[in-house]
Design an enzyme around this catalytic site. Sequence first.
Site, PDB file in Angstrom:
ATOM      1  N   ARG A 156       4.333   2.630   3.010  1.00 18.35           N
ATOM      2  CA  ARG A 156       4.957   1.587   3.826  1.00 18.35           C
ATOM      3  C   ARG A 156       6.467   1.566   3.635  1.00 18.35           C
ATOM      4  NH1 ARG A 156       0.201   2.182   6.035  1.00 18.35           N
ATOM      5  NH2 ARG A 156      -1.498   1.308   4.786  1.00 18.35           N
ATOM      6  N   HIS A 193     -12.183   2.319   8.514  1.00 12.94           N
ATOM      7  CA  HIS A 193     -11.343   1.514   9.398  1.00 12.94           C
ATOM      8  C   HIS A 193     -12.013   1.365  10.766  1.00 12.94           C
ATOM      9  CE1 HIS A 193      -8.318   2.913   6.474  1.00 12.94           C
ATOM     10  NE2 HIS A 193      -7.661   1.812   6.777  1.00 12.94           N
ATOM     11  N   ARG A 252      -5.261  12.476   0.215  1.00 15.33           N
ATOM     12  CA  ARG A 252      -4.976  11.288  -0.611  1.00 15.33           C
ATOM     13  C   ARG A 252      -5.665  11.413  -1.967  1.00 15.33           C
ATOM     14  NH1 ARG A 252      -7.033   6.433   2.889  1.00 15.33           N
ATOM     15  NH2 ARG A 252      -6.092   5.184   1.202  1.00 15.33           N
ATOM     16  N   ASP A 306       0.871  -1.180   0.000  1.00 16.45           N
ATOM     17  CA  ASP A 306       0.000   0.000   0.000  1.00 16.45           C
ATOM     18  C   ASP A 306       0.903   1.224   0.000  1.00 16.45           C
ATOM     19  OD1 ASP A 306      -2.426   1.252   0.006  1.00 16.45           O
ATOM     20  OD2 ASP A 306      -2.942   0.788   2.077  1.00 16.45           O
ATOM     21  N   ASP A 344     -11.142  -4.141  -0.093  1.00 12.26           N
ATOM     22  CA  ASP A 344     -10.327  -3.429   0.884  1.00 12.26           C
ATOM     23  C   ASP A 344     -10.100  -4.390   2.054  1.00 12.26           C
ATOM     24  OD1 ASP A 344      -8.895  -1.418   2.119  1.00 12.26           O
ATOM     25  OD2 ASP A 344     -10.504   0.056   2.068  1.00 12.26           O
ATOM     26  N   LYS A 370      -8.528   2.925  -6.350  1.00  9.70           N
ATOM     27  CA  LYS A 370      -9.355   2.736  -5.161  1.00  9.70           C
ATOM     28  C   LYS A 370     -10.013   4.055  -4.753  1.00  9.70           C
ATOM     29  CE  LYS A 370      -5.339   3.096  -2.069  1.00  9.70           C
ATOM     30  NZ  LYS A 370      -4.393   2.376  -1.204  1.00  9.70           N
ATOM     31  N   HIS A 371     -11.130   3.975  -4.046  1.00  7.89           N
ATOM     32  CA  HIS A 371     -11.868   2.812  -3.539  1.00  7.89           C
ATOM     33  C   HIS A 371     -13.199   2.773  -4.274  1.00  7.89           C
ATOM     34  CE1 HIS A 371      -9.159   4.276  -0.341  1.00  7.89           C
ATOM     35  NE2 HIS A 371      -8.988   2.992  -0.025  1.00  7.89           N
TER      36      HIS A 371
END
Length: 274
Positions: free
Chosen positions: A60, A162, A119, A52, A229, A149-150
């Site tokens: 990451r 989340h 984002r 990701d 996801d 995405k998404h």
Amino acid sequence: MHLLPGERALLRAHRPRGVILFSRNIQDTHQLSELTAQLREALPPGAVLMVDQEGGRVARLRPPNWPAMPAAGTLKTPEAAYAQGLALGQMVRAAGFDVAAAPVLDLRHPGASDIIGDRAFSSAPQVVAQLGAEMARGIIAAGVIPVMKHIPGHGRAMVDSHLALPRVDAADLSADFYPFAYNNNLPWAMTAHVIYEHLDPQNPATISPTVIRDIIRGEIGFSGTLVSDDLAMHALSGSPAERALAALAAGCDIALYCPGDMAGNTQILEALGA
């Protein structure tokens, strides 16, 4: 941060479509190179390694071992979006990955949850569509698979999926769909854990046969690989296996489960088989 014997045995026994790595799995270039080699050896031929990596706060691969990249919302021209996609793709490829979970094609809706925020490239559908296409083109040029995405759009969500299940009650979502339809020839897309009241008031898109069939595959026209996801997010309920089975039954091609816990991984792989 190496592959444990039990993990290796699980991968060899159940042959998943691939593995996604997170910051917790990554220490430096040498350690990551060893880990990806171990994963390649344990996974079946054709399996992918995914990360990701968008730039900005979703990254990451981070300094000091990898360069920081700006958030998509700071990119203003097609040239800048392509350059970021190419650089991101090259970095991801050199680190041993096949798939990068970018670009984000959600719209930036004022007043919505900041889980999308910068984002997103913009609040304008045409701008998001065009800059997203250029970023994806750069990622592909580097030999990496991009994941838009998404789908079909997370930008209107008032809560972070989340943490809770967002519900969107807007009747006209054509603006949100537009960037995905514009890019419907991309190879992979990731679903949104969002309920769209006027499409399916019971199920979030990830586990909604109606949204996947009529909107994602139908109106948007996406025919590529559809990955859920993270199924561990609090927007969904049920056991890991129940969530994965529901996503695949709804029309997802890949069930993505990200916590890395052995029990959850085992449960899903045993339930889904090869």
